[in-house]
Scaffold this active site. Structure first.
Site, short mmCIF file in Angstrom:
data_model
loop_
_atom_site.label_atom_id
_atom_site.label_comp_id
_atom_site.label_asym_id
_atom_site.label_seq_id
_atom_site.Cartn_x
_atom_site.Cartn_y
_atom_site.Cartn_z
CB SER A 16 -0.93 0.01 1.23
OG SER A 16 -0.16 -0.03 2.42
N GLY A 18 5.26 3.00 0.16
CA GLY A 18 6.70 2.80 0.21
C GLY A 18 7.25 1.87 -0.86
CB SER A 143 17.18 -2.92 6.82
OG SER A 143 17.90 -1.79 7.23
CE1 TYR A 156 12.65 -2.08 9.97
CE2 TYR A 156 14.94 -1.37 10.07
CZ TYR A 156 13.79 -1.65 9.34
OH TYR A 156 13.81 -1.50 7.98
#
Length: 395
Positions: A16, A18, A143, A156
């Site tokens: 949805s 990014g 990441s 994270y």
């Protein structure tokens, strides 16, 4: 063999906004068939309509990736609607800022539920289809902090390290299926609404840490992986530099990164604690870009600080390395150190270290290393060392 985008059926979680949204639109522009998943139905339907206008086919499936049965339903709908699944992109993620001891336990757990178990659910849902087809590509968007770590982002970072490890394990287990690929993407800071959606328990307003890279850079990388799968790929030069620096000088890298995050990942104003979109999706920012590239140009001082920080980091590491190798050591200690590296790392270490030795030792070291690598003595548990000033195997 290169896979054609136009012939591919691609599932994207976190579609949805990014990276997921940018990737969906780029794939649709090349005629791909898409199954789009995210929590926000209205935003997802809007993306699907844009994909149809760009020439792709799109099916919107509102899903919370923390629900394993719901993720399995995505795979069933994709196979039912398009007949197969060629690519599965795990991209849905949340983030929470704050010191480890100040972050609520349930927030920490929710980050892992979405970022790690969301990917686990995706892999468990699609691999049976890949096995049955004999081919497929699983792309896990991780990441650079999955290789470097970062302060104020313990949950994270833990999830991204776990995704890197999960991807490695899956690649090993799928060695018996050469046409099934598992790819890991390691982006630097990307210009997405991720930071507007973030949970924040730090007490300070957050911002994207410069340098910030275009979201389309990641989308293009994902498209290249669909066509030509690779194990791991970074996006943004800052990611490559940070990972290399971590390997070269881990202790120094951690100290410098900690200072940099503290100085550039926060704004100079307080912020109330917020759960962001951890538990429920947030309204707004239904877009690919978060507007950080525009703001980055206005943040001249932080950017200057980041540049100075990078220069200081490079200079500091260069100084430490130069001091390390300039420091005169007795020859027996220098040879012992080189032999220890050769014993551990093999020929690459020899090539690196030969340039640091006086010429009269190079030939002797080369011959000795050949023996070290190939002679039965190594199998007998003998170790390299010095005996009466000469190179020899020692028990």
């Amino acid at each position: 063999m290169a896979r054609k985008i136009a012939d591919s059926v691609v599932v994207i979680t976190g579609a949805s906004s990014g990276i997921g949204r940018a990737t969906a639109l780029m794939l649709a522009g090349q005629g791909a068939s898409l199954v789009l998943a995210a929590r926000r139905e209205e935003a997802l339907v809007e993306v699907a309509e844009q994909c149809e206008k760009l020439g792709g086919r799109a099916l919107a499936v509102p899903t919370d990736v923390t629900d394993e049965e719901a993720v399995r339903a995505i795979a069933r709908q994709a196979a039912s609607h398009f007949g197969r699944i060629d690519v599965w992109i795990n991209d849905a993620a949340v983030i929470a800022f704050g010191r480890f001891e100040e972050m609520p336990a349930e927030a920490f757990r929710q980050v892992l539920e979405t970022n790690l178990f969301g990917y686990v659910h995706g892999a468990r849902a699609v691999i049976p289809y890949f096995r049955e087809q004999g081919s497929g590509t699983l792309i896990n968007v991780a990441s650079m902090v999955g290789k470097t770590g970062a302060p104020y982002l313990s949950a994270y970072t833990a999830s991204k390290y776990a995704i890197v490890g999960l991807s490695e394990s899956l690649r090993m287990e799928l060695e018996d299926a050469p046409e099934i690929h598992v790819c890991t993407v390691l982006p630097a800071t990307i210009d997405t609404p991720f930071f507007q959606h973030a949970a924040n328990y730090s007490g300070r307003a957050i911002q994207a840490m410069p340098p910030v890279y275009e979201v389309d850079d990641v989308a293009r990388t994902i498209l290249s992986l669909i066509q030509h799968p690779r194990r791991e790929v970074t996006v943004g030069a800052a990611a490559s530099r940070a990972i290399r620096m971590k390997k070269m000088a881990p202790a120094t890298s951690e100290k410098m990164l900690a200072k940099r995050v503290d100085a550039t990942h926060f704004q100079d104003r307080p912020a109330a604690s917020s759960a962001g979109n951890l538990y429920e999706p947030m309204a707004g920012y239904d877009c690919a870009s978060g507007g950080w590239k525009v703001d980055e140009g206005r943040r001249k001082l932080p950017m200057a600080g980041a540049a100075l920080g990078a220069m200081a980091l490079s200079a500091g590491i260069g100084y430490l390395l130069s001091q390390r190798y300039r420091k005169p050591l007795p020859m027996h200690r220098r040879l012992g150190r080189h032999l220890s590296r050769i014993s551990k790392d093999g020929l690459p270490s020899l090539k690196r270290d030969k340039g640091l030795l006086p010429s009269k030792y190079k030939d002797r070291l080369s011959a000795f290393t050949r023996n070290l690598l190939h002679m039965p003595a190594r199998k007998q548990g003998l170790l390299p060392g010095l005996k009466h000033g000469r190179l020899s195997f020692l028990k």
